[in-house]
Design a protein around this motif. Structure first.
Motif, PDB file in Angstrom:
ATOM      1  N   ILE A   1       1.749  -6.280   8.989  1.00 42.49           N
ATOM      2  CA  ILE A   1       2.424  -6.975   7.887  1.00 42.49           C
ATOM      3  C   ILE A   1       1.808  -8.358   7.679  1.00 42.49           C
ATOM      4  O   ILE A   1       1.544  -8.768   6.558  1.00 42.49           O
ATOM      5  CB  ILE A   1       3.940  -7.066   8.149  1.00 42.49           C
ATOM      6  N   GLN A   2       1.540  -9.068   8.785  1.00 40.54           N
ATOM      7  CA  GLN A   2       0.894 -10.380   8.681  1.00 40.54           C
ATOM      8  C   GLN A   2      -0.461 -10.262   8.006  1.00 40.54           C
ATOM      9  O   GLN A   2      -0.819 -11.105   7.174  1.00 40.54           O
ATOM     10  CB  GLN A   2       0.719 -11.005  10.064  1.00 40.54           C
ATOM     11  N   SER A   3      -1.217  -9.234   8.337  1.00 33.63           N
ATOM     12  CA  SER A   3      -2.546  -9.078   7.735  1.00 33.63           C
ATOM     13  C   SER A   3      -2.443  -8.747   6.253  1.00 33.63           C
ATOM     14  O   SER A   3      -3.282  -9.168   5.460  1.00 33.63           O
ATOM     15  CB  SER A   3      -3.370  -8.027   8.470  1.00 33.63           C
ATOM     16  N   ILE A   4      -1.413  -8.010   5.862  1.00 36.33           N
ATOM     17  CA  ILE A   4      -1.215  -7.705   4.442  1.00 36.33           C
ATOM     18  C   ILE A   4      -0.861  -8.981   3.689  1.00 36.33           C
ATOM     19  O   ILE A   4      -1.370  -9.231   2.593  1.00 36.33           O
ATOM     20  CB  ILE A   4      -0.115  -6.643   4.250  1.00 36.33           C
ATOM     21  N   LEU A   5       0.000  -9.790   4.279  1.00 39.39           N
ATOM     22  CA  LEU A   5       0.403 -11.039   3.627  1.00 39.39           C
ATOM     23  C   LEU A   5      -0.755 -12.028   3.558  1.00 39.39           C
ATOM     24  O   LEU A   5      -0.817 -12.838   2.645  1.00 39.39           O
ATOM     25  CB  LEU A   5       1.589 -11.663   4.361  1.00 39.39           C
TER      26      LEU A   5
ATOM     27  N   ARG B   1       9.171 -12.071   8.538  1.00 37.12           N
ATOM     28  CA  ARG B   1      10.637 -12.128   8.626  1.00 37.12           C
ATOM     29  C   ARG B   1      11.283 -11.847   7.267  1.00 37.12           C
ATOM     30  O   ARG B   1      12.296 -11.151   7.173  1.00 37.12           O
ATOM     31  CB  ARG B   1      11.080 -13.492   9.150  1.00 37.12           C
ATOM     32  N   GLN B   2      10.689 -12.359   6.199  1.00 37.72           N
ATOM     33  CA  GLN B   2      11.227 -12.096   4.867  1.00 37.72           C
ATOM     34  C   GLN B   2      11.007 -10.638   4.466  1.00 37.72           C
ATOM     35  O   GLN B   2      11.860 -10.037   3.815  1.00 37.72           O
ATOM     36  CB  GLN B   2      10.600 -13.049   3.847  1.00 37.72           C
ATOM     37  N   ILE B   3       9.865 -10.069   4.871  1.00 39.65           N
ATOM     38  CA  ILE B   3       9.631  -8.641   4.638  1.00 39.65           C
ATOM     39  C   ILE B   3      10.675  -7.829   5.399  1.00 39.65           C
ATOM     40  O   ILE B   3      11.236  -6.868   4.875  1.00 39.65           O
ATOM     41  CB  ILE B   3       8.202  -8.237   5.070  1.00 39.65           C
TER      42      ILE B   3
ATOM     43  N   VAL C   1       5.409  -3.056   1.141  1.00 38.13           N
ATOM     44  CA  VAL C   1       5.245  -4.413   1.681  1.00 38.13           C
ATOM     45  C   VAL C   1       4.630  -5.310   0.613  1.00 38.13           C
ATOM     46  O   VAL C   1       5.084  -6.436   0.380  1.00 38.13           O
ATOM     47  CB  VAL C   1       4.388  -4.410   2.968  1.00 38.13           C
ATOM     48  N   ARG C   2       3.595  -4.818  -0.071  1.00 45.56           N
ATOM     49  CA  ARG C   2       2.958  -5.610  -1.138  1.00 45.56           C
ATOM     50  C   ARG C   2       3.937  -5.904  -2.277  1.00 45.56           C
ATOM     51  O   ARG C   2       3.941  -7.000  -2.827  1.00 45.56           O
ATOM     52  CB  ARG C   2       1.721  -4.894  -1.667  1.00 45.56           C
ATOM     53  N   GLU C   3       4.789  -4.944  -2.621  1.00 43.40           N
ATOM     54  CA  GLU C   3       5.786  -5.166  -3.672  1.00 43.40           C
ATOM     55  C   GLU C   3       6.771  -6.261  -3.270  1.00 43.40           C
ATOM     56  O   GLU C   3       7.125  -7.117  -4.080  1.00 43.40           O
ATOM     57  CB  GLU C   3       6.527  -3.868  -3.985  1.00 43.40           C
ATOM     58  N   HIS C   4       7.215  -6.236  -2.019  1.00 45.14           N
ATOM     59  CA  HIS C   4       8.123  -7.284  -1.533  1.00 45.14           C
ATOM     60  C   HIS C   4       7.413  -8.640  -1.541  1.00 45.14           C
ATOM     61  O   HIS C   4       8.022  -9.661  -1.880  1.00 45.14           O
ATOM     62  CB  HIS C   4       8.640  -6.964  -0.132  1.00 45.14           C
TER      63      HIS C   4
END
Length: 86
Positions: free
Chosen positions: A45-49, A26-28, A14-17
């Motif tokens: 995913i939201q928290s990672i972003l 949505r883009q992930i 996820v971090r690489e994307h």
């Protein structure tokens, strides 16, 4: 650590994307399918972003400003210097 167990997507992926320009869940999902099955990983995913600035979003905002239609409804013209041959 797995973020999406449905598709075996890791936090590292996820971090690489995200580093490659994916700014939203949505883009992930488009890049990896994460979040497209049961959806339980979307908040992770939201928290990672996070809430950090998105370089692509900033660039899109600048480009969008160059092509906004005038208030009177006439067709928008590119801003000076954009799309012109040098």
């Amino acid at each position: 650590m797995y973020v999406c167990s449905c598709f075996g997507i890791t936090e590292t992926q996820v971090r690489e994307h995200a580093e490659a320009g994916a700014c939203t869940p949505r883009q992930i999902a488009s890049a990896s399918k994460a979040g497209t099955d049961c959806g339980s990983c979307v908040r992770h995913i939201q928290s990672i972003l996070g809430r950090g600035g998105c370089p692509r979003r900033e660039l899109l905002g600048q480009a969008g400003a160059a092509f906004r239609a005038p208030v009177d409804g006439t067709a928008a013209a590119p801003a000076a210097g954009l799309g012109e041959a040098a």
